[in-house]
Structures are given as C-alpha cells and as structure tokens.
Design an enzyme around this catalytic site. Structure first.
Site, PDB file in Angstrom:
ATOM      1  N   HIS A 101      -7.612  -4.621  10.111  1.00  0.00           N
ATOM      2  CA  HIS A 101      -7.233  -4.292   8.747  1.00  0.00           C
ATOM      3  C   HIS A 101      -5.873  -5.079   8.386  1.00  0.00           C
ATOM      4  O   HIS A 101      -5.091  -5.403   9.066  1.00  0.00           O
ATOM      5  CB  HIS A 101      -7.062  -2.847   8.447  1.00  0.00           C
ATOM      6  CG  HIS A 101      -6.027  -2.045   8.981  1.00  0.00           C
ATOM      7  ND1 HIS A 101      -5.880  -0.765   9.383  1.00  0.00           N
ATOM      8  CD2 HIS A 101      -4.527  -2.547   9.201  1.00  0.00           C
ATOM      9  CE1 HIS A 101      -4.832  -0.291   9.576  1.00  0.00           C
ATOM     10  NE2 HIS A 101      -3.733  -1.147   9.505  1.00  0.00           N
ATOM     11  N   ASN A 140      -7.437  -2.688  14.371  1.00  0.00           N
ATOM     12  CA  ASN A 140      -9.106  -2.952  14.080  1.00  0.00           C
ATOM     13  C   ASN A 140      -9.021  -4.001  13.005  1.00  0.00           C
ATOM     14  O   ASN A 140     -10.155  -4.018  12.514  1.00  0.00           O
ATOM     15  CB  ASN A 140      -9.699  -1.493  13.223  1.00  0.00           C
ATOM     16  CG  ASN A 140      -8.701  -1.005  12.159  1.00  0.00           C
ATOM     17  OD1 ASN A 140      -7.975  -1.862  11.772  1.00  0.00           O
ATOM     18  ND2 ASN A 140      -9.165   0.008  11.338  1.00  0.00           N
ATOM     19  N   GLU A 190      -9.573  -1.655   5.497  1.00  0.00           N
ATOM     20  CA  GLU A 190     -10.323  -1.352   6.607  1.00  0.00           C
ATOM     21  C   GLU A 190     -11.498  -2.090   6.882  1.00  0.00           C
ATOM     22  O   GLU A 190     -12.002  -2.725   5.948  1.00  0.00           O
ATOM     23  CB  GLU A 190     -10.672   0.089   6.789  1.00  0.00           C
ATOM     24  CG  GLU A 190      -9.578   0.972   6.581  1.00  0.00           C
ATOM     25  CD  GLU A 190      -8.602   1.200   8.100  1.00  0.00           C
ATOM     26  OE1 GLU A 190      -8.279   0.398   8.728  1.00  0.00           O
ATOM     27  OE2 GLU A 190      -8.121   2.291   8.094  1.00  0.00           O
ATOM     28  N   ASP A 213       0.901  -1.181  -0.111  1.00  0.00           N
ATOM     29  CA  ASP A 213      -0.029  -0.025  -0.073  1.00  0.00           C
ATOM     30  C   ASP A 213       0.999   1.225  -0.228  1.00  0.00           C
ATOM     31  O   ASP A 213       1.938   1.124   0.429  1.00  0.00           O
ATOM     32  CB  ASP A 213      -0.978  -0.066   1.295  1.00  0.00           C
ATOM     33  CG  ASP A 213      -0.208  -0.495   2.572  1.00  0.00           C
ATOM     34  OD1 ASP A 213       0.953  -0.314   2.515  1.00  0.00           O
ATOM     35  OD2 ASP A 213      -0.968  -0.901   3.296  1.00  0.00           O
TER      36      ASP A 213
HETATM   37  C1  F6R Z   1       1.470  -1.559   6.142  1.00  0.00           C
HETATM   38  C2  F6R Z   1       0.083  -2.177   6.392  1.00  0.00           C
HETATM   39  C3  F6R Z   1      -0.550  -2.130   7.557  1.00  0.00           C
HETATM   40  C4  F6R Z   1       0.126  -2.502   8.951  1.00  0.00           C
HETATM   41  C5  F6R Z   1      -0.750  -2.399  10.056  1.00  0.00           C
HETATM   42  C6  F6R Z   1       0.164  -2.575  11.389  1.00  0.00           C
HETATM   43  O1  F6R Z   1       1.866  -1.769   4.908  1.00  0.00           O
HETATM   44  O2  F6R Z   1      -0.391  -2.345   5.195  1.00  0.00           O
HETATM   45  O3  F6R Z   1      -1.521  -2.941   7.596  1.00  0.00           O
HETATM   46  O4  F6R Z   1       0.579  -3.616   8.674  1.00  0.00           O
HETATM   47  O5  F6R Z   1      -1.309  -1.288  10.217  1.00  0.00           O
HETATM   48  O6  F6R Z   1       1.247  -1.322  11.755  1.00  0.00           O
HETATM   49  P1  F6R Z   1       2.208  -1.505  12.761  1.00  0.00           P
HETATM   50  O7  F6R Z   1       2.916  -2.401  12.577  1.00  0.00           O
HETATM   51  O8  F6R Z   1       2.490   0.033  12.331  1.00  0.00           O
HETATM   52  O9  F6R Z   1       1.443  -1.639  13.889  1.00  0.00           O
END
Ligand code: F6R
Length: 244
Positions: A138, A136, A143, A67
């Site tokens: 995702h 959450n 999301e 992403d």
């Molecule tokens: C990042 C991504 C997100 C993260 C998730 C956890 O490319 O796609 O899904 O893996 O938000 O983020 P952290 O590791 O910062 O808690």
C-alpha cells in the site's frame, strides 16, 4: 524509477533526509506531501537536526499529510496529526496553519475527500511527495485493490495493515477506516520519494520491481511517474535481483 540502494538503514535515512532538506532550502513556497509511520521517524529526526543547525526559515513552506485515521480524535496520541506534531511541528516550532490534514472530524465526511483535493489544488499542487510502503504494497492507505484513478476518499484498512500499525497504539485497537489521498492524487505530485527499510518490506519491494500497474500492489502504479525515486536499505532490497 530511480533506485538508490544504501549500504545501511542509517545511510538510507540520511539520503532521504538530505533530499528533503535540500528541497526545503532551495525552493520558495514549497508544498511538501508528508507520510507518517515508523520508517519516517528517523527521517524527520534528521530533517529537524539539519533545519535547526542551518537556522533555515520554513515559514513560507506548506505541508499536506497523506492520510488520517477516521474515528480517533485528532488529539489522540496515535492520530497522524499528533504524530507530525511530535516529529516536526513542535520541534521546529512551526505553526499548524502551515499543515493540512485530511479532515476526518467533520460531519461532512463524505465530502472531506473532495475538500482536501481542492485544498491541494489551491496550494498549486504538491511538489515533493514523501512515501513509505506497506508490507502489502500500500501507499498512503491505498490498500490492494485501489485503482490508479482513485482520489482522496474514505478507505477501509486491511487486517494486515491494522496489525502492522497496532504497535503505534498503546491502548485500543487500530481504527478500521481512514481518509487517504488516492493513487491519482499521489501521482499528481511533481516528484515522488519513497523510503523502504527493513526485511518486512522486502516482498513488497520485490513485487514492485517485477510488476507494473497492478492493483494488488498499488505501489506498482508509481513506476509510471517520470520522477519517482526509491531509496532502499539492504534488508528492504534483499529479495530483488538487479540484472545489470
Ligand atoms: C503513512 C502511510 C503508510 C506508511 C506505510 C509504512 O502515512 O501512509 O503508507 O508509509 O504503512 O508504514 P511504516 O513506516 O510504519 O512501516
């Protein structure tokens, strides 16, 4: 789903980085899907150390990012392009041609999802997709509410996600939108490897354990994948009960 509960956060990181390194070592022309975020920072550090220590040649491998934020220049320090440049490309002296990013800087943003899907297809598909999880539930930036047939597209970030990611922005606020691979795009990978560490992920992991195919927690879709490995540290695993 294969579940590994490590004894510590550092052991969880070691397990995941070993799995990635072994794939990089054993496969030719590997196509690796990469995630960003705090969870992955120590993983990339370990991978870099292992690759350097073994002098492994990564030139035949290609990498696709999950992403990217919309509305940030890709040279912005908080863009995911800058992130992977800091954590992988620069330390390993890789060439940026080996990396593909959802292209958010084009005038044709509405077509960017399709273009990215085509690039993945042309590369022969993703072999191993690395994933974190949002508190959450995702995956990527899919999301809650994302459907199982979603593909790379523009997504609106929830306030919860924007708040969680604010610490990655020294100044300015987290963008409201991103371009993210969809749930179906992620499920197309041959193997999925998710790492969750820390107590802030415990509720999402508990939900993932107890539910299937539930749009309110997109990570639950992954349980239908035949090769999905979930690696947890004790804190992230803290609210699950294993009835063995
Ligand atoms: C990042 C991504 C997100 C993260 C998730 C956890 O490319 O796609 O899904 O893996 O938000 O983020 P952290 O590791 O910062 O808690």
């Amino acid at each position: 789903m294969r579940i590994i509960i490590a004894k510590s956060s550092s052991e969880a990181v070691e397990i995941v980085s070993d799995m990635i390194f072994n794939k990089l070592q054993s496969e030719q022309d590997l196509v690796l899907g990469l995630a960003t975020g705090k969870t992955m920072e120590p993983v990339y550090k370990e991978v870099v150390e292992k690759v350097k220590a073994s002098h492994l040649d990564l030139r035949s491998h290609r990498f696709f990012m999950l992403d990217e934020y919309i509305g940030l220049s890709t040279s912005h320090p908080s863009s995911f392009k800058s992130y992977i440049n800091r954590h992988l490309i620069a330390p390993l002296k890789l060439v940026s041609d080996q990396f593909q990013f959802p292209t958010v800087g084009t005038e044709h943003l509405s077509k960017a999802g399709e273009v990215y899907e085509e690039k993945i297809k042309q590369a022969g598909g993703i072999y191993l997709q690395l994933l974190g999880i949002g508190s959450n539930g995702h995956i990527g930036f899919n999301e809650p509410g994302s459907s199982s047939d979603s593909r790379t597209r523009i997504v609106k970030l929830t306030e919860e996600t924007r708040k969680a990611n604010q610490s990655q922005f020294e100044s300015g606020s987290v963008p409201e939108e991103a371009l993210s691979m969809g749930v179906a795009s992620i499920m197309d990978a041959k193997e999925l490897l998710m790492l969750a560490t820390g107590a802030s992920k415990a509720d999402a992991i508990k939900y993932l354990f107890n539910h299937h195919d539930d749009e309110s927690c997109p990570a639950t879709f992954l349980k239908a994948h035949p090769r999905f490995t979930l690696v947890l540290d004790p804190e992230a695993a803290g609210k699950i009960s294993l009835n063995i």
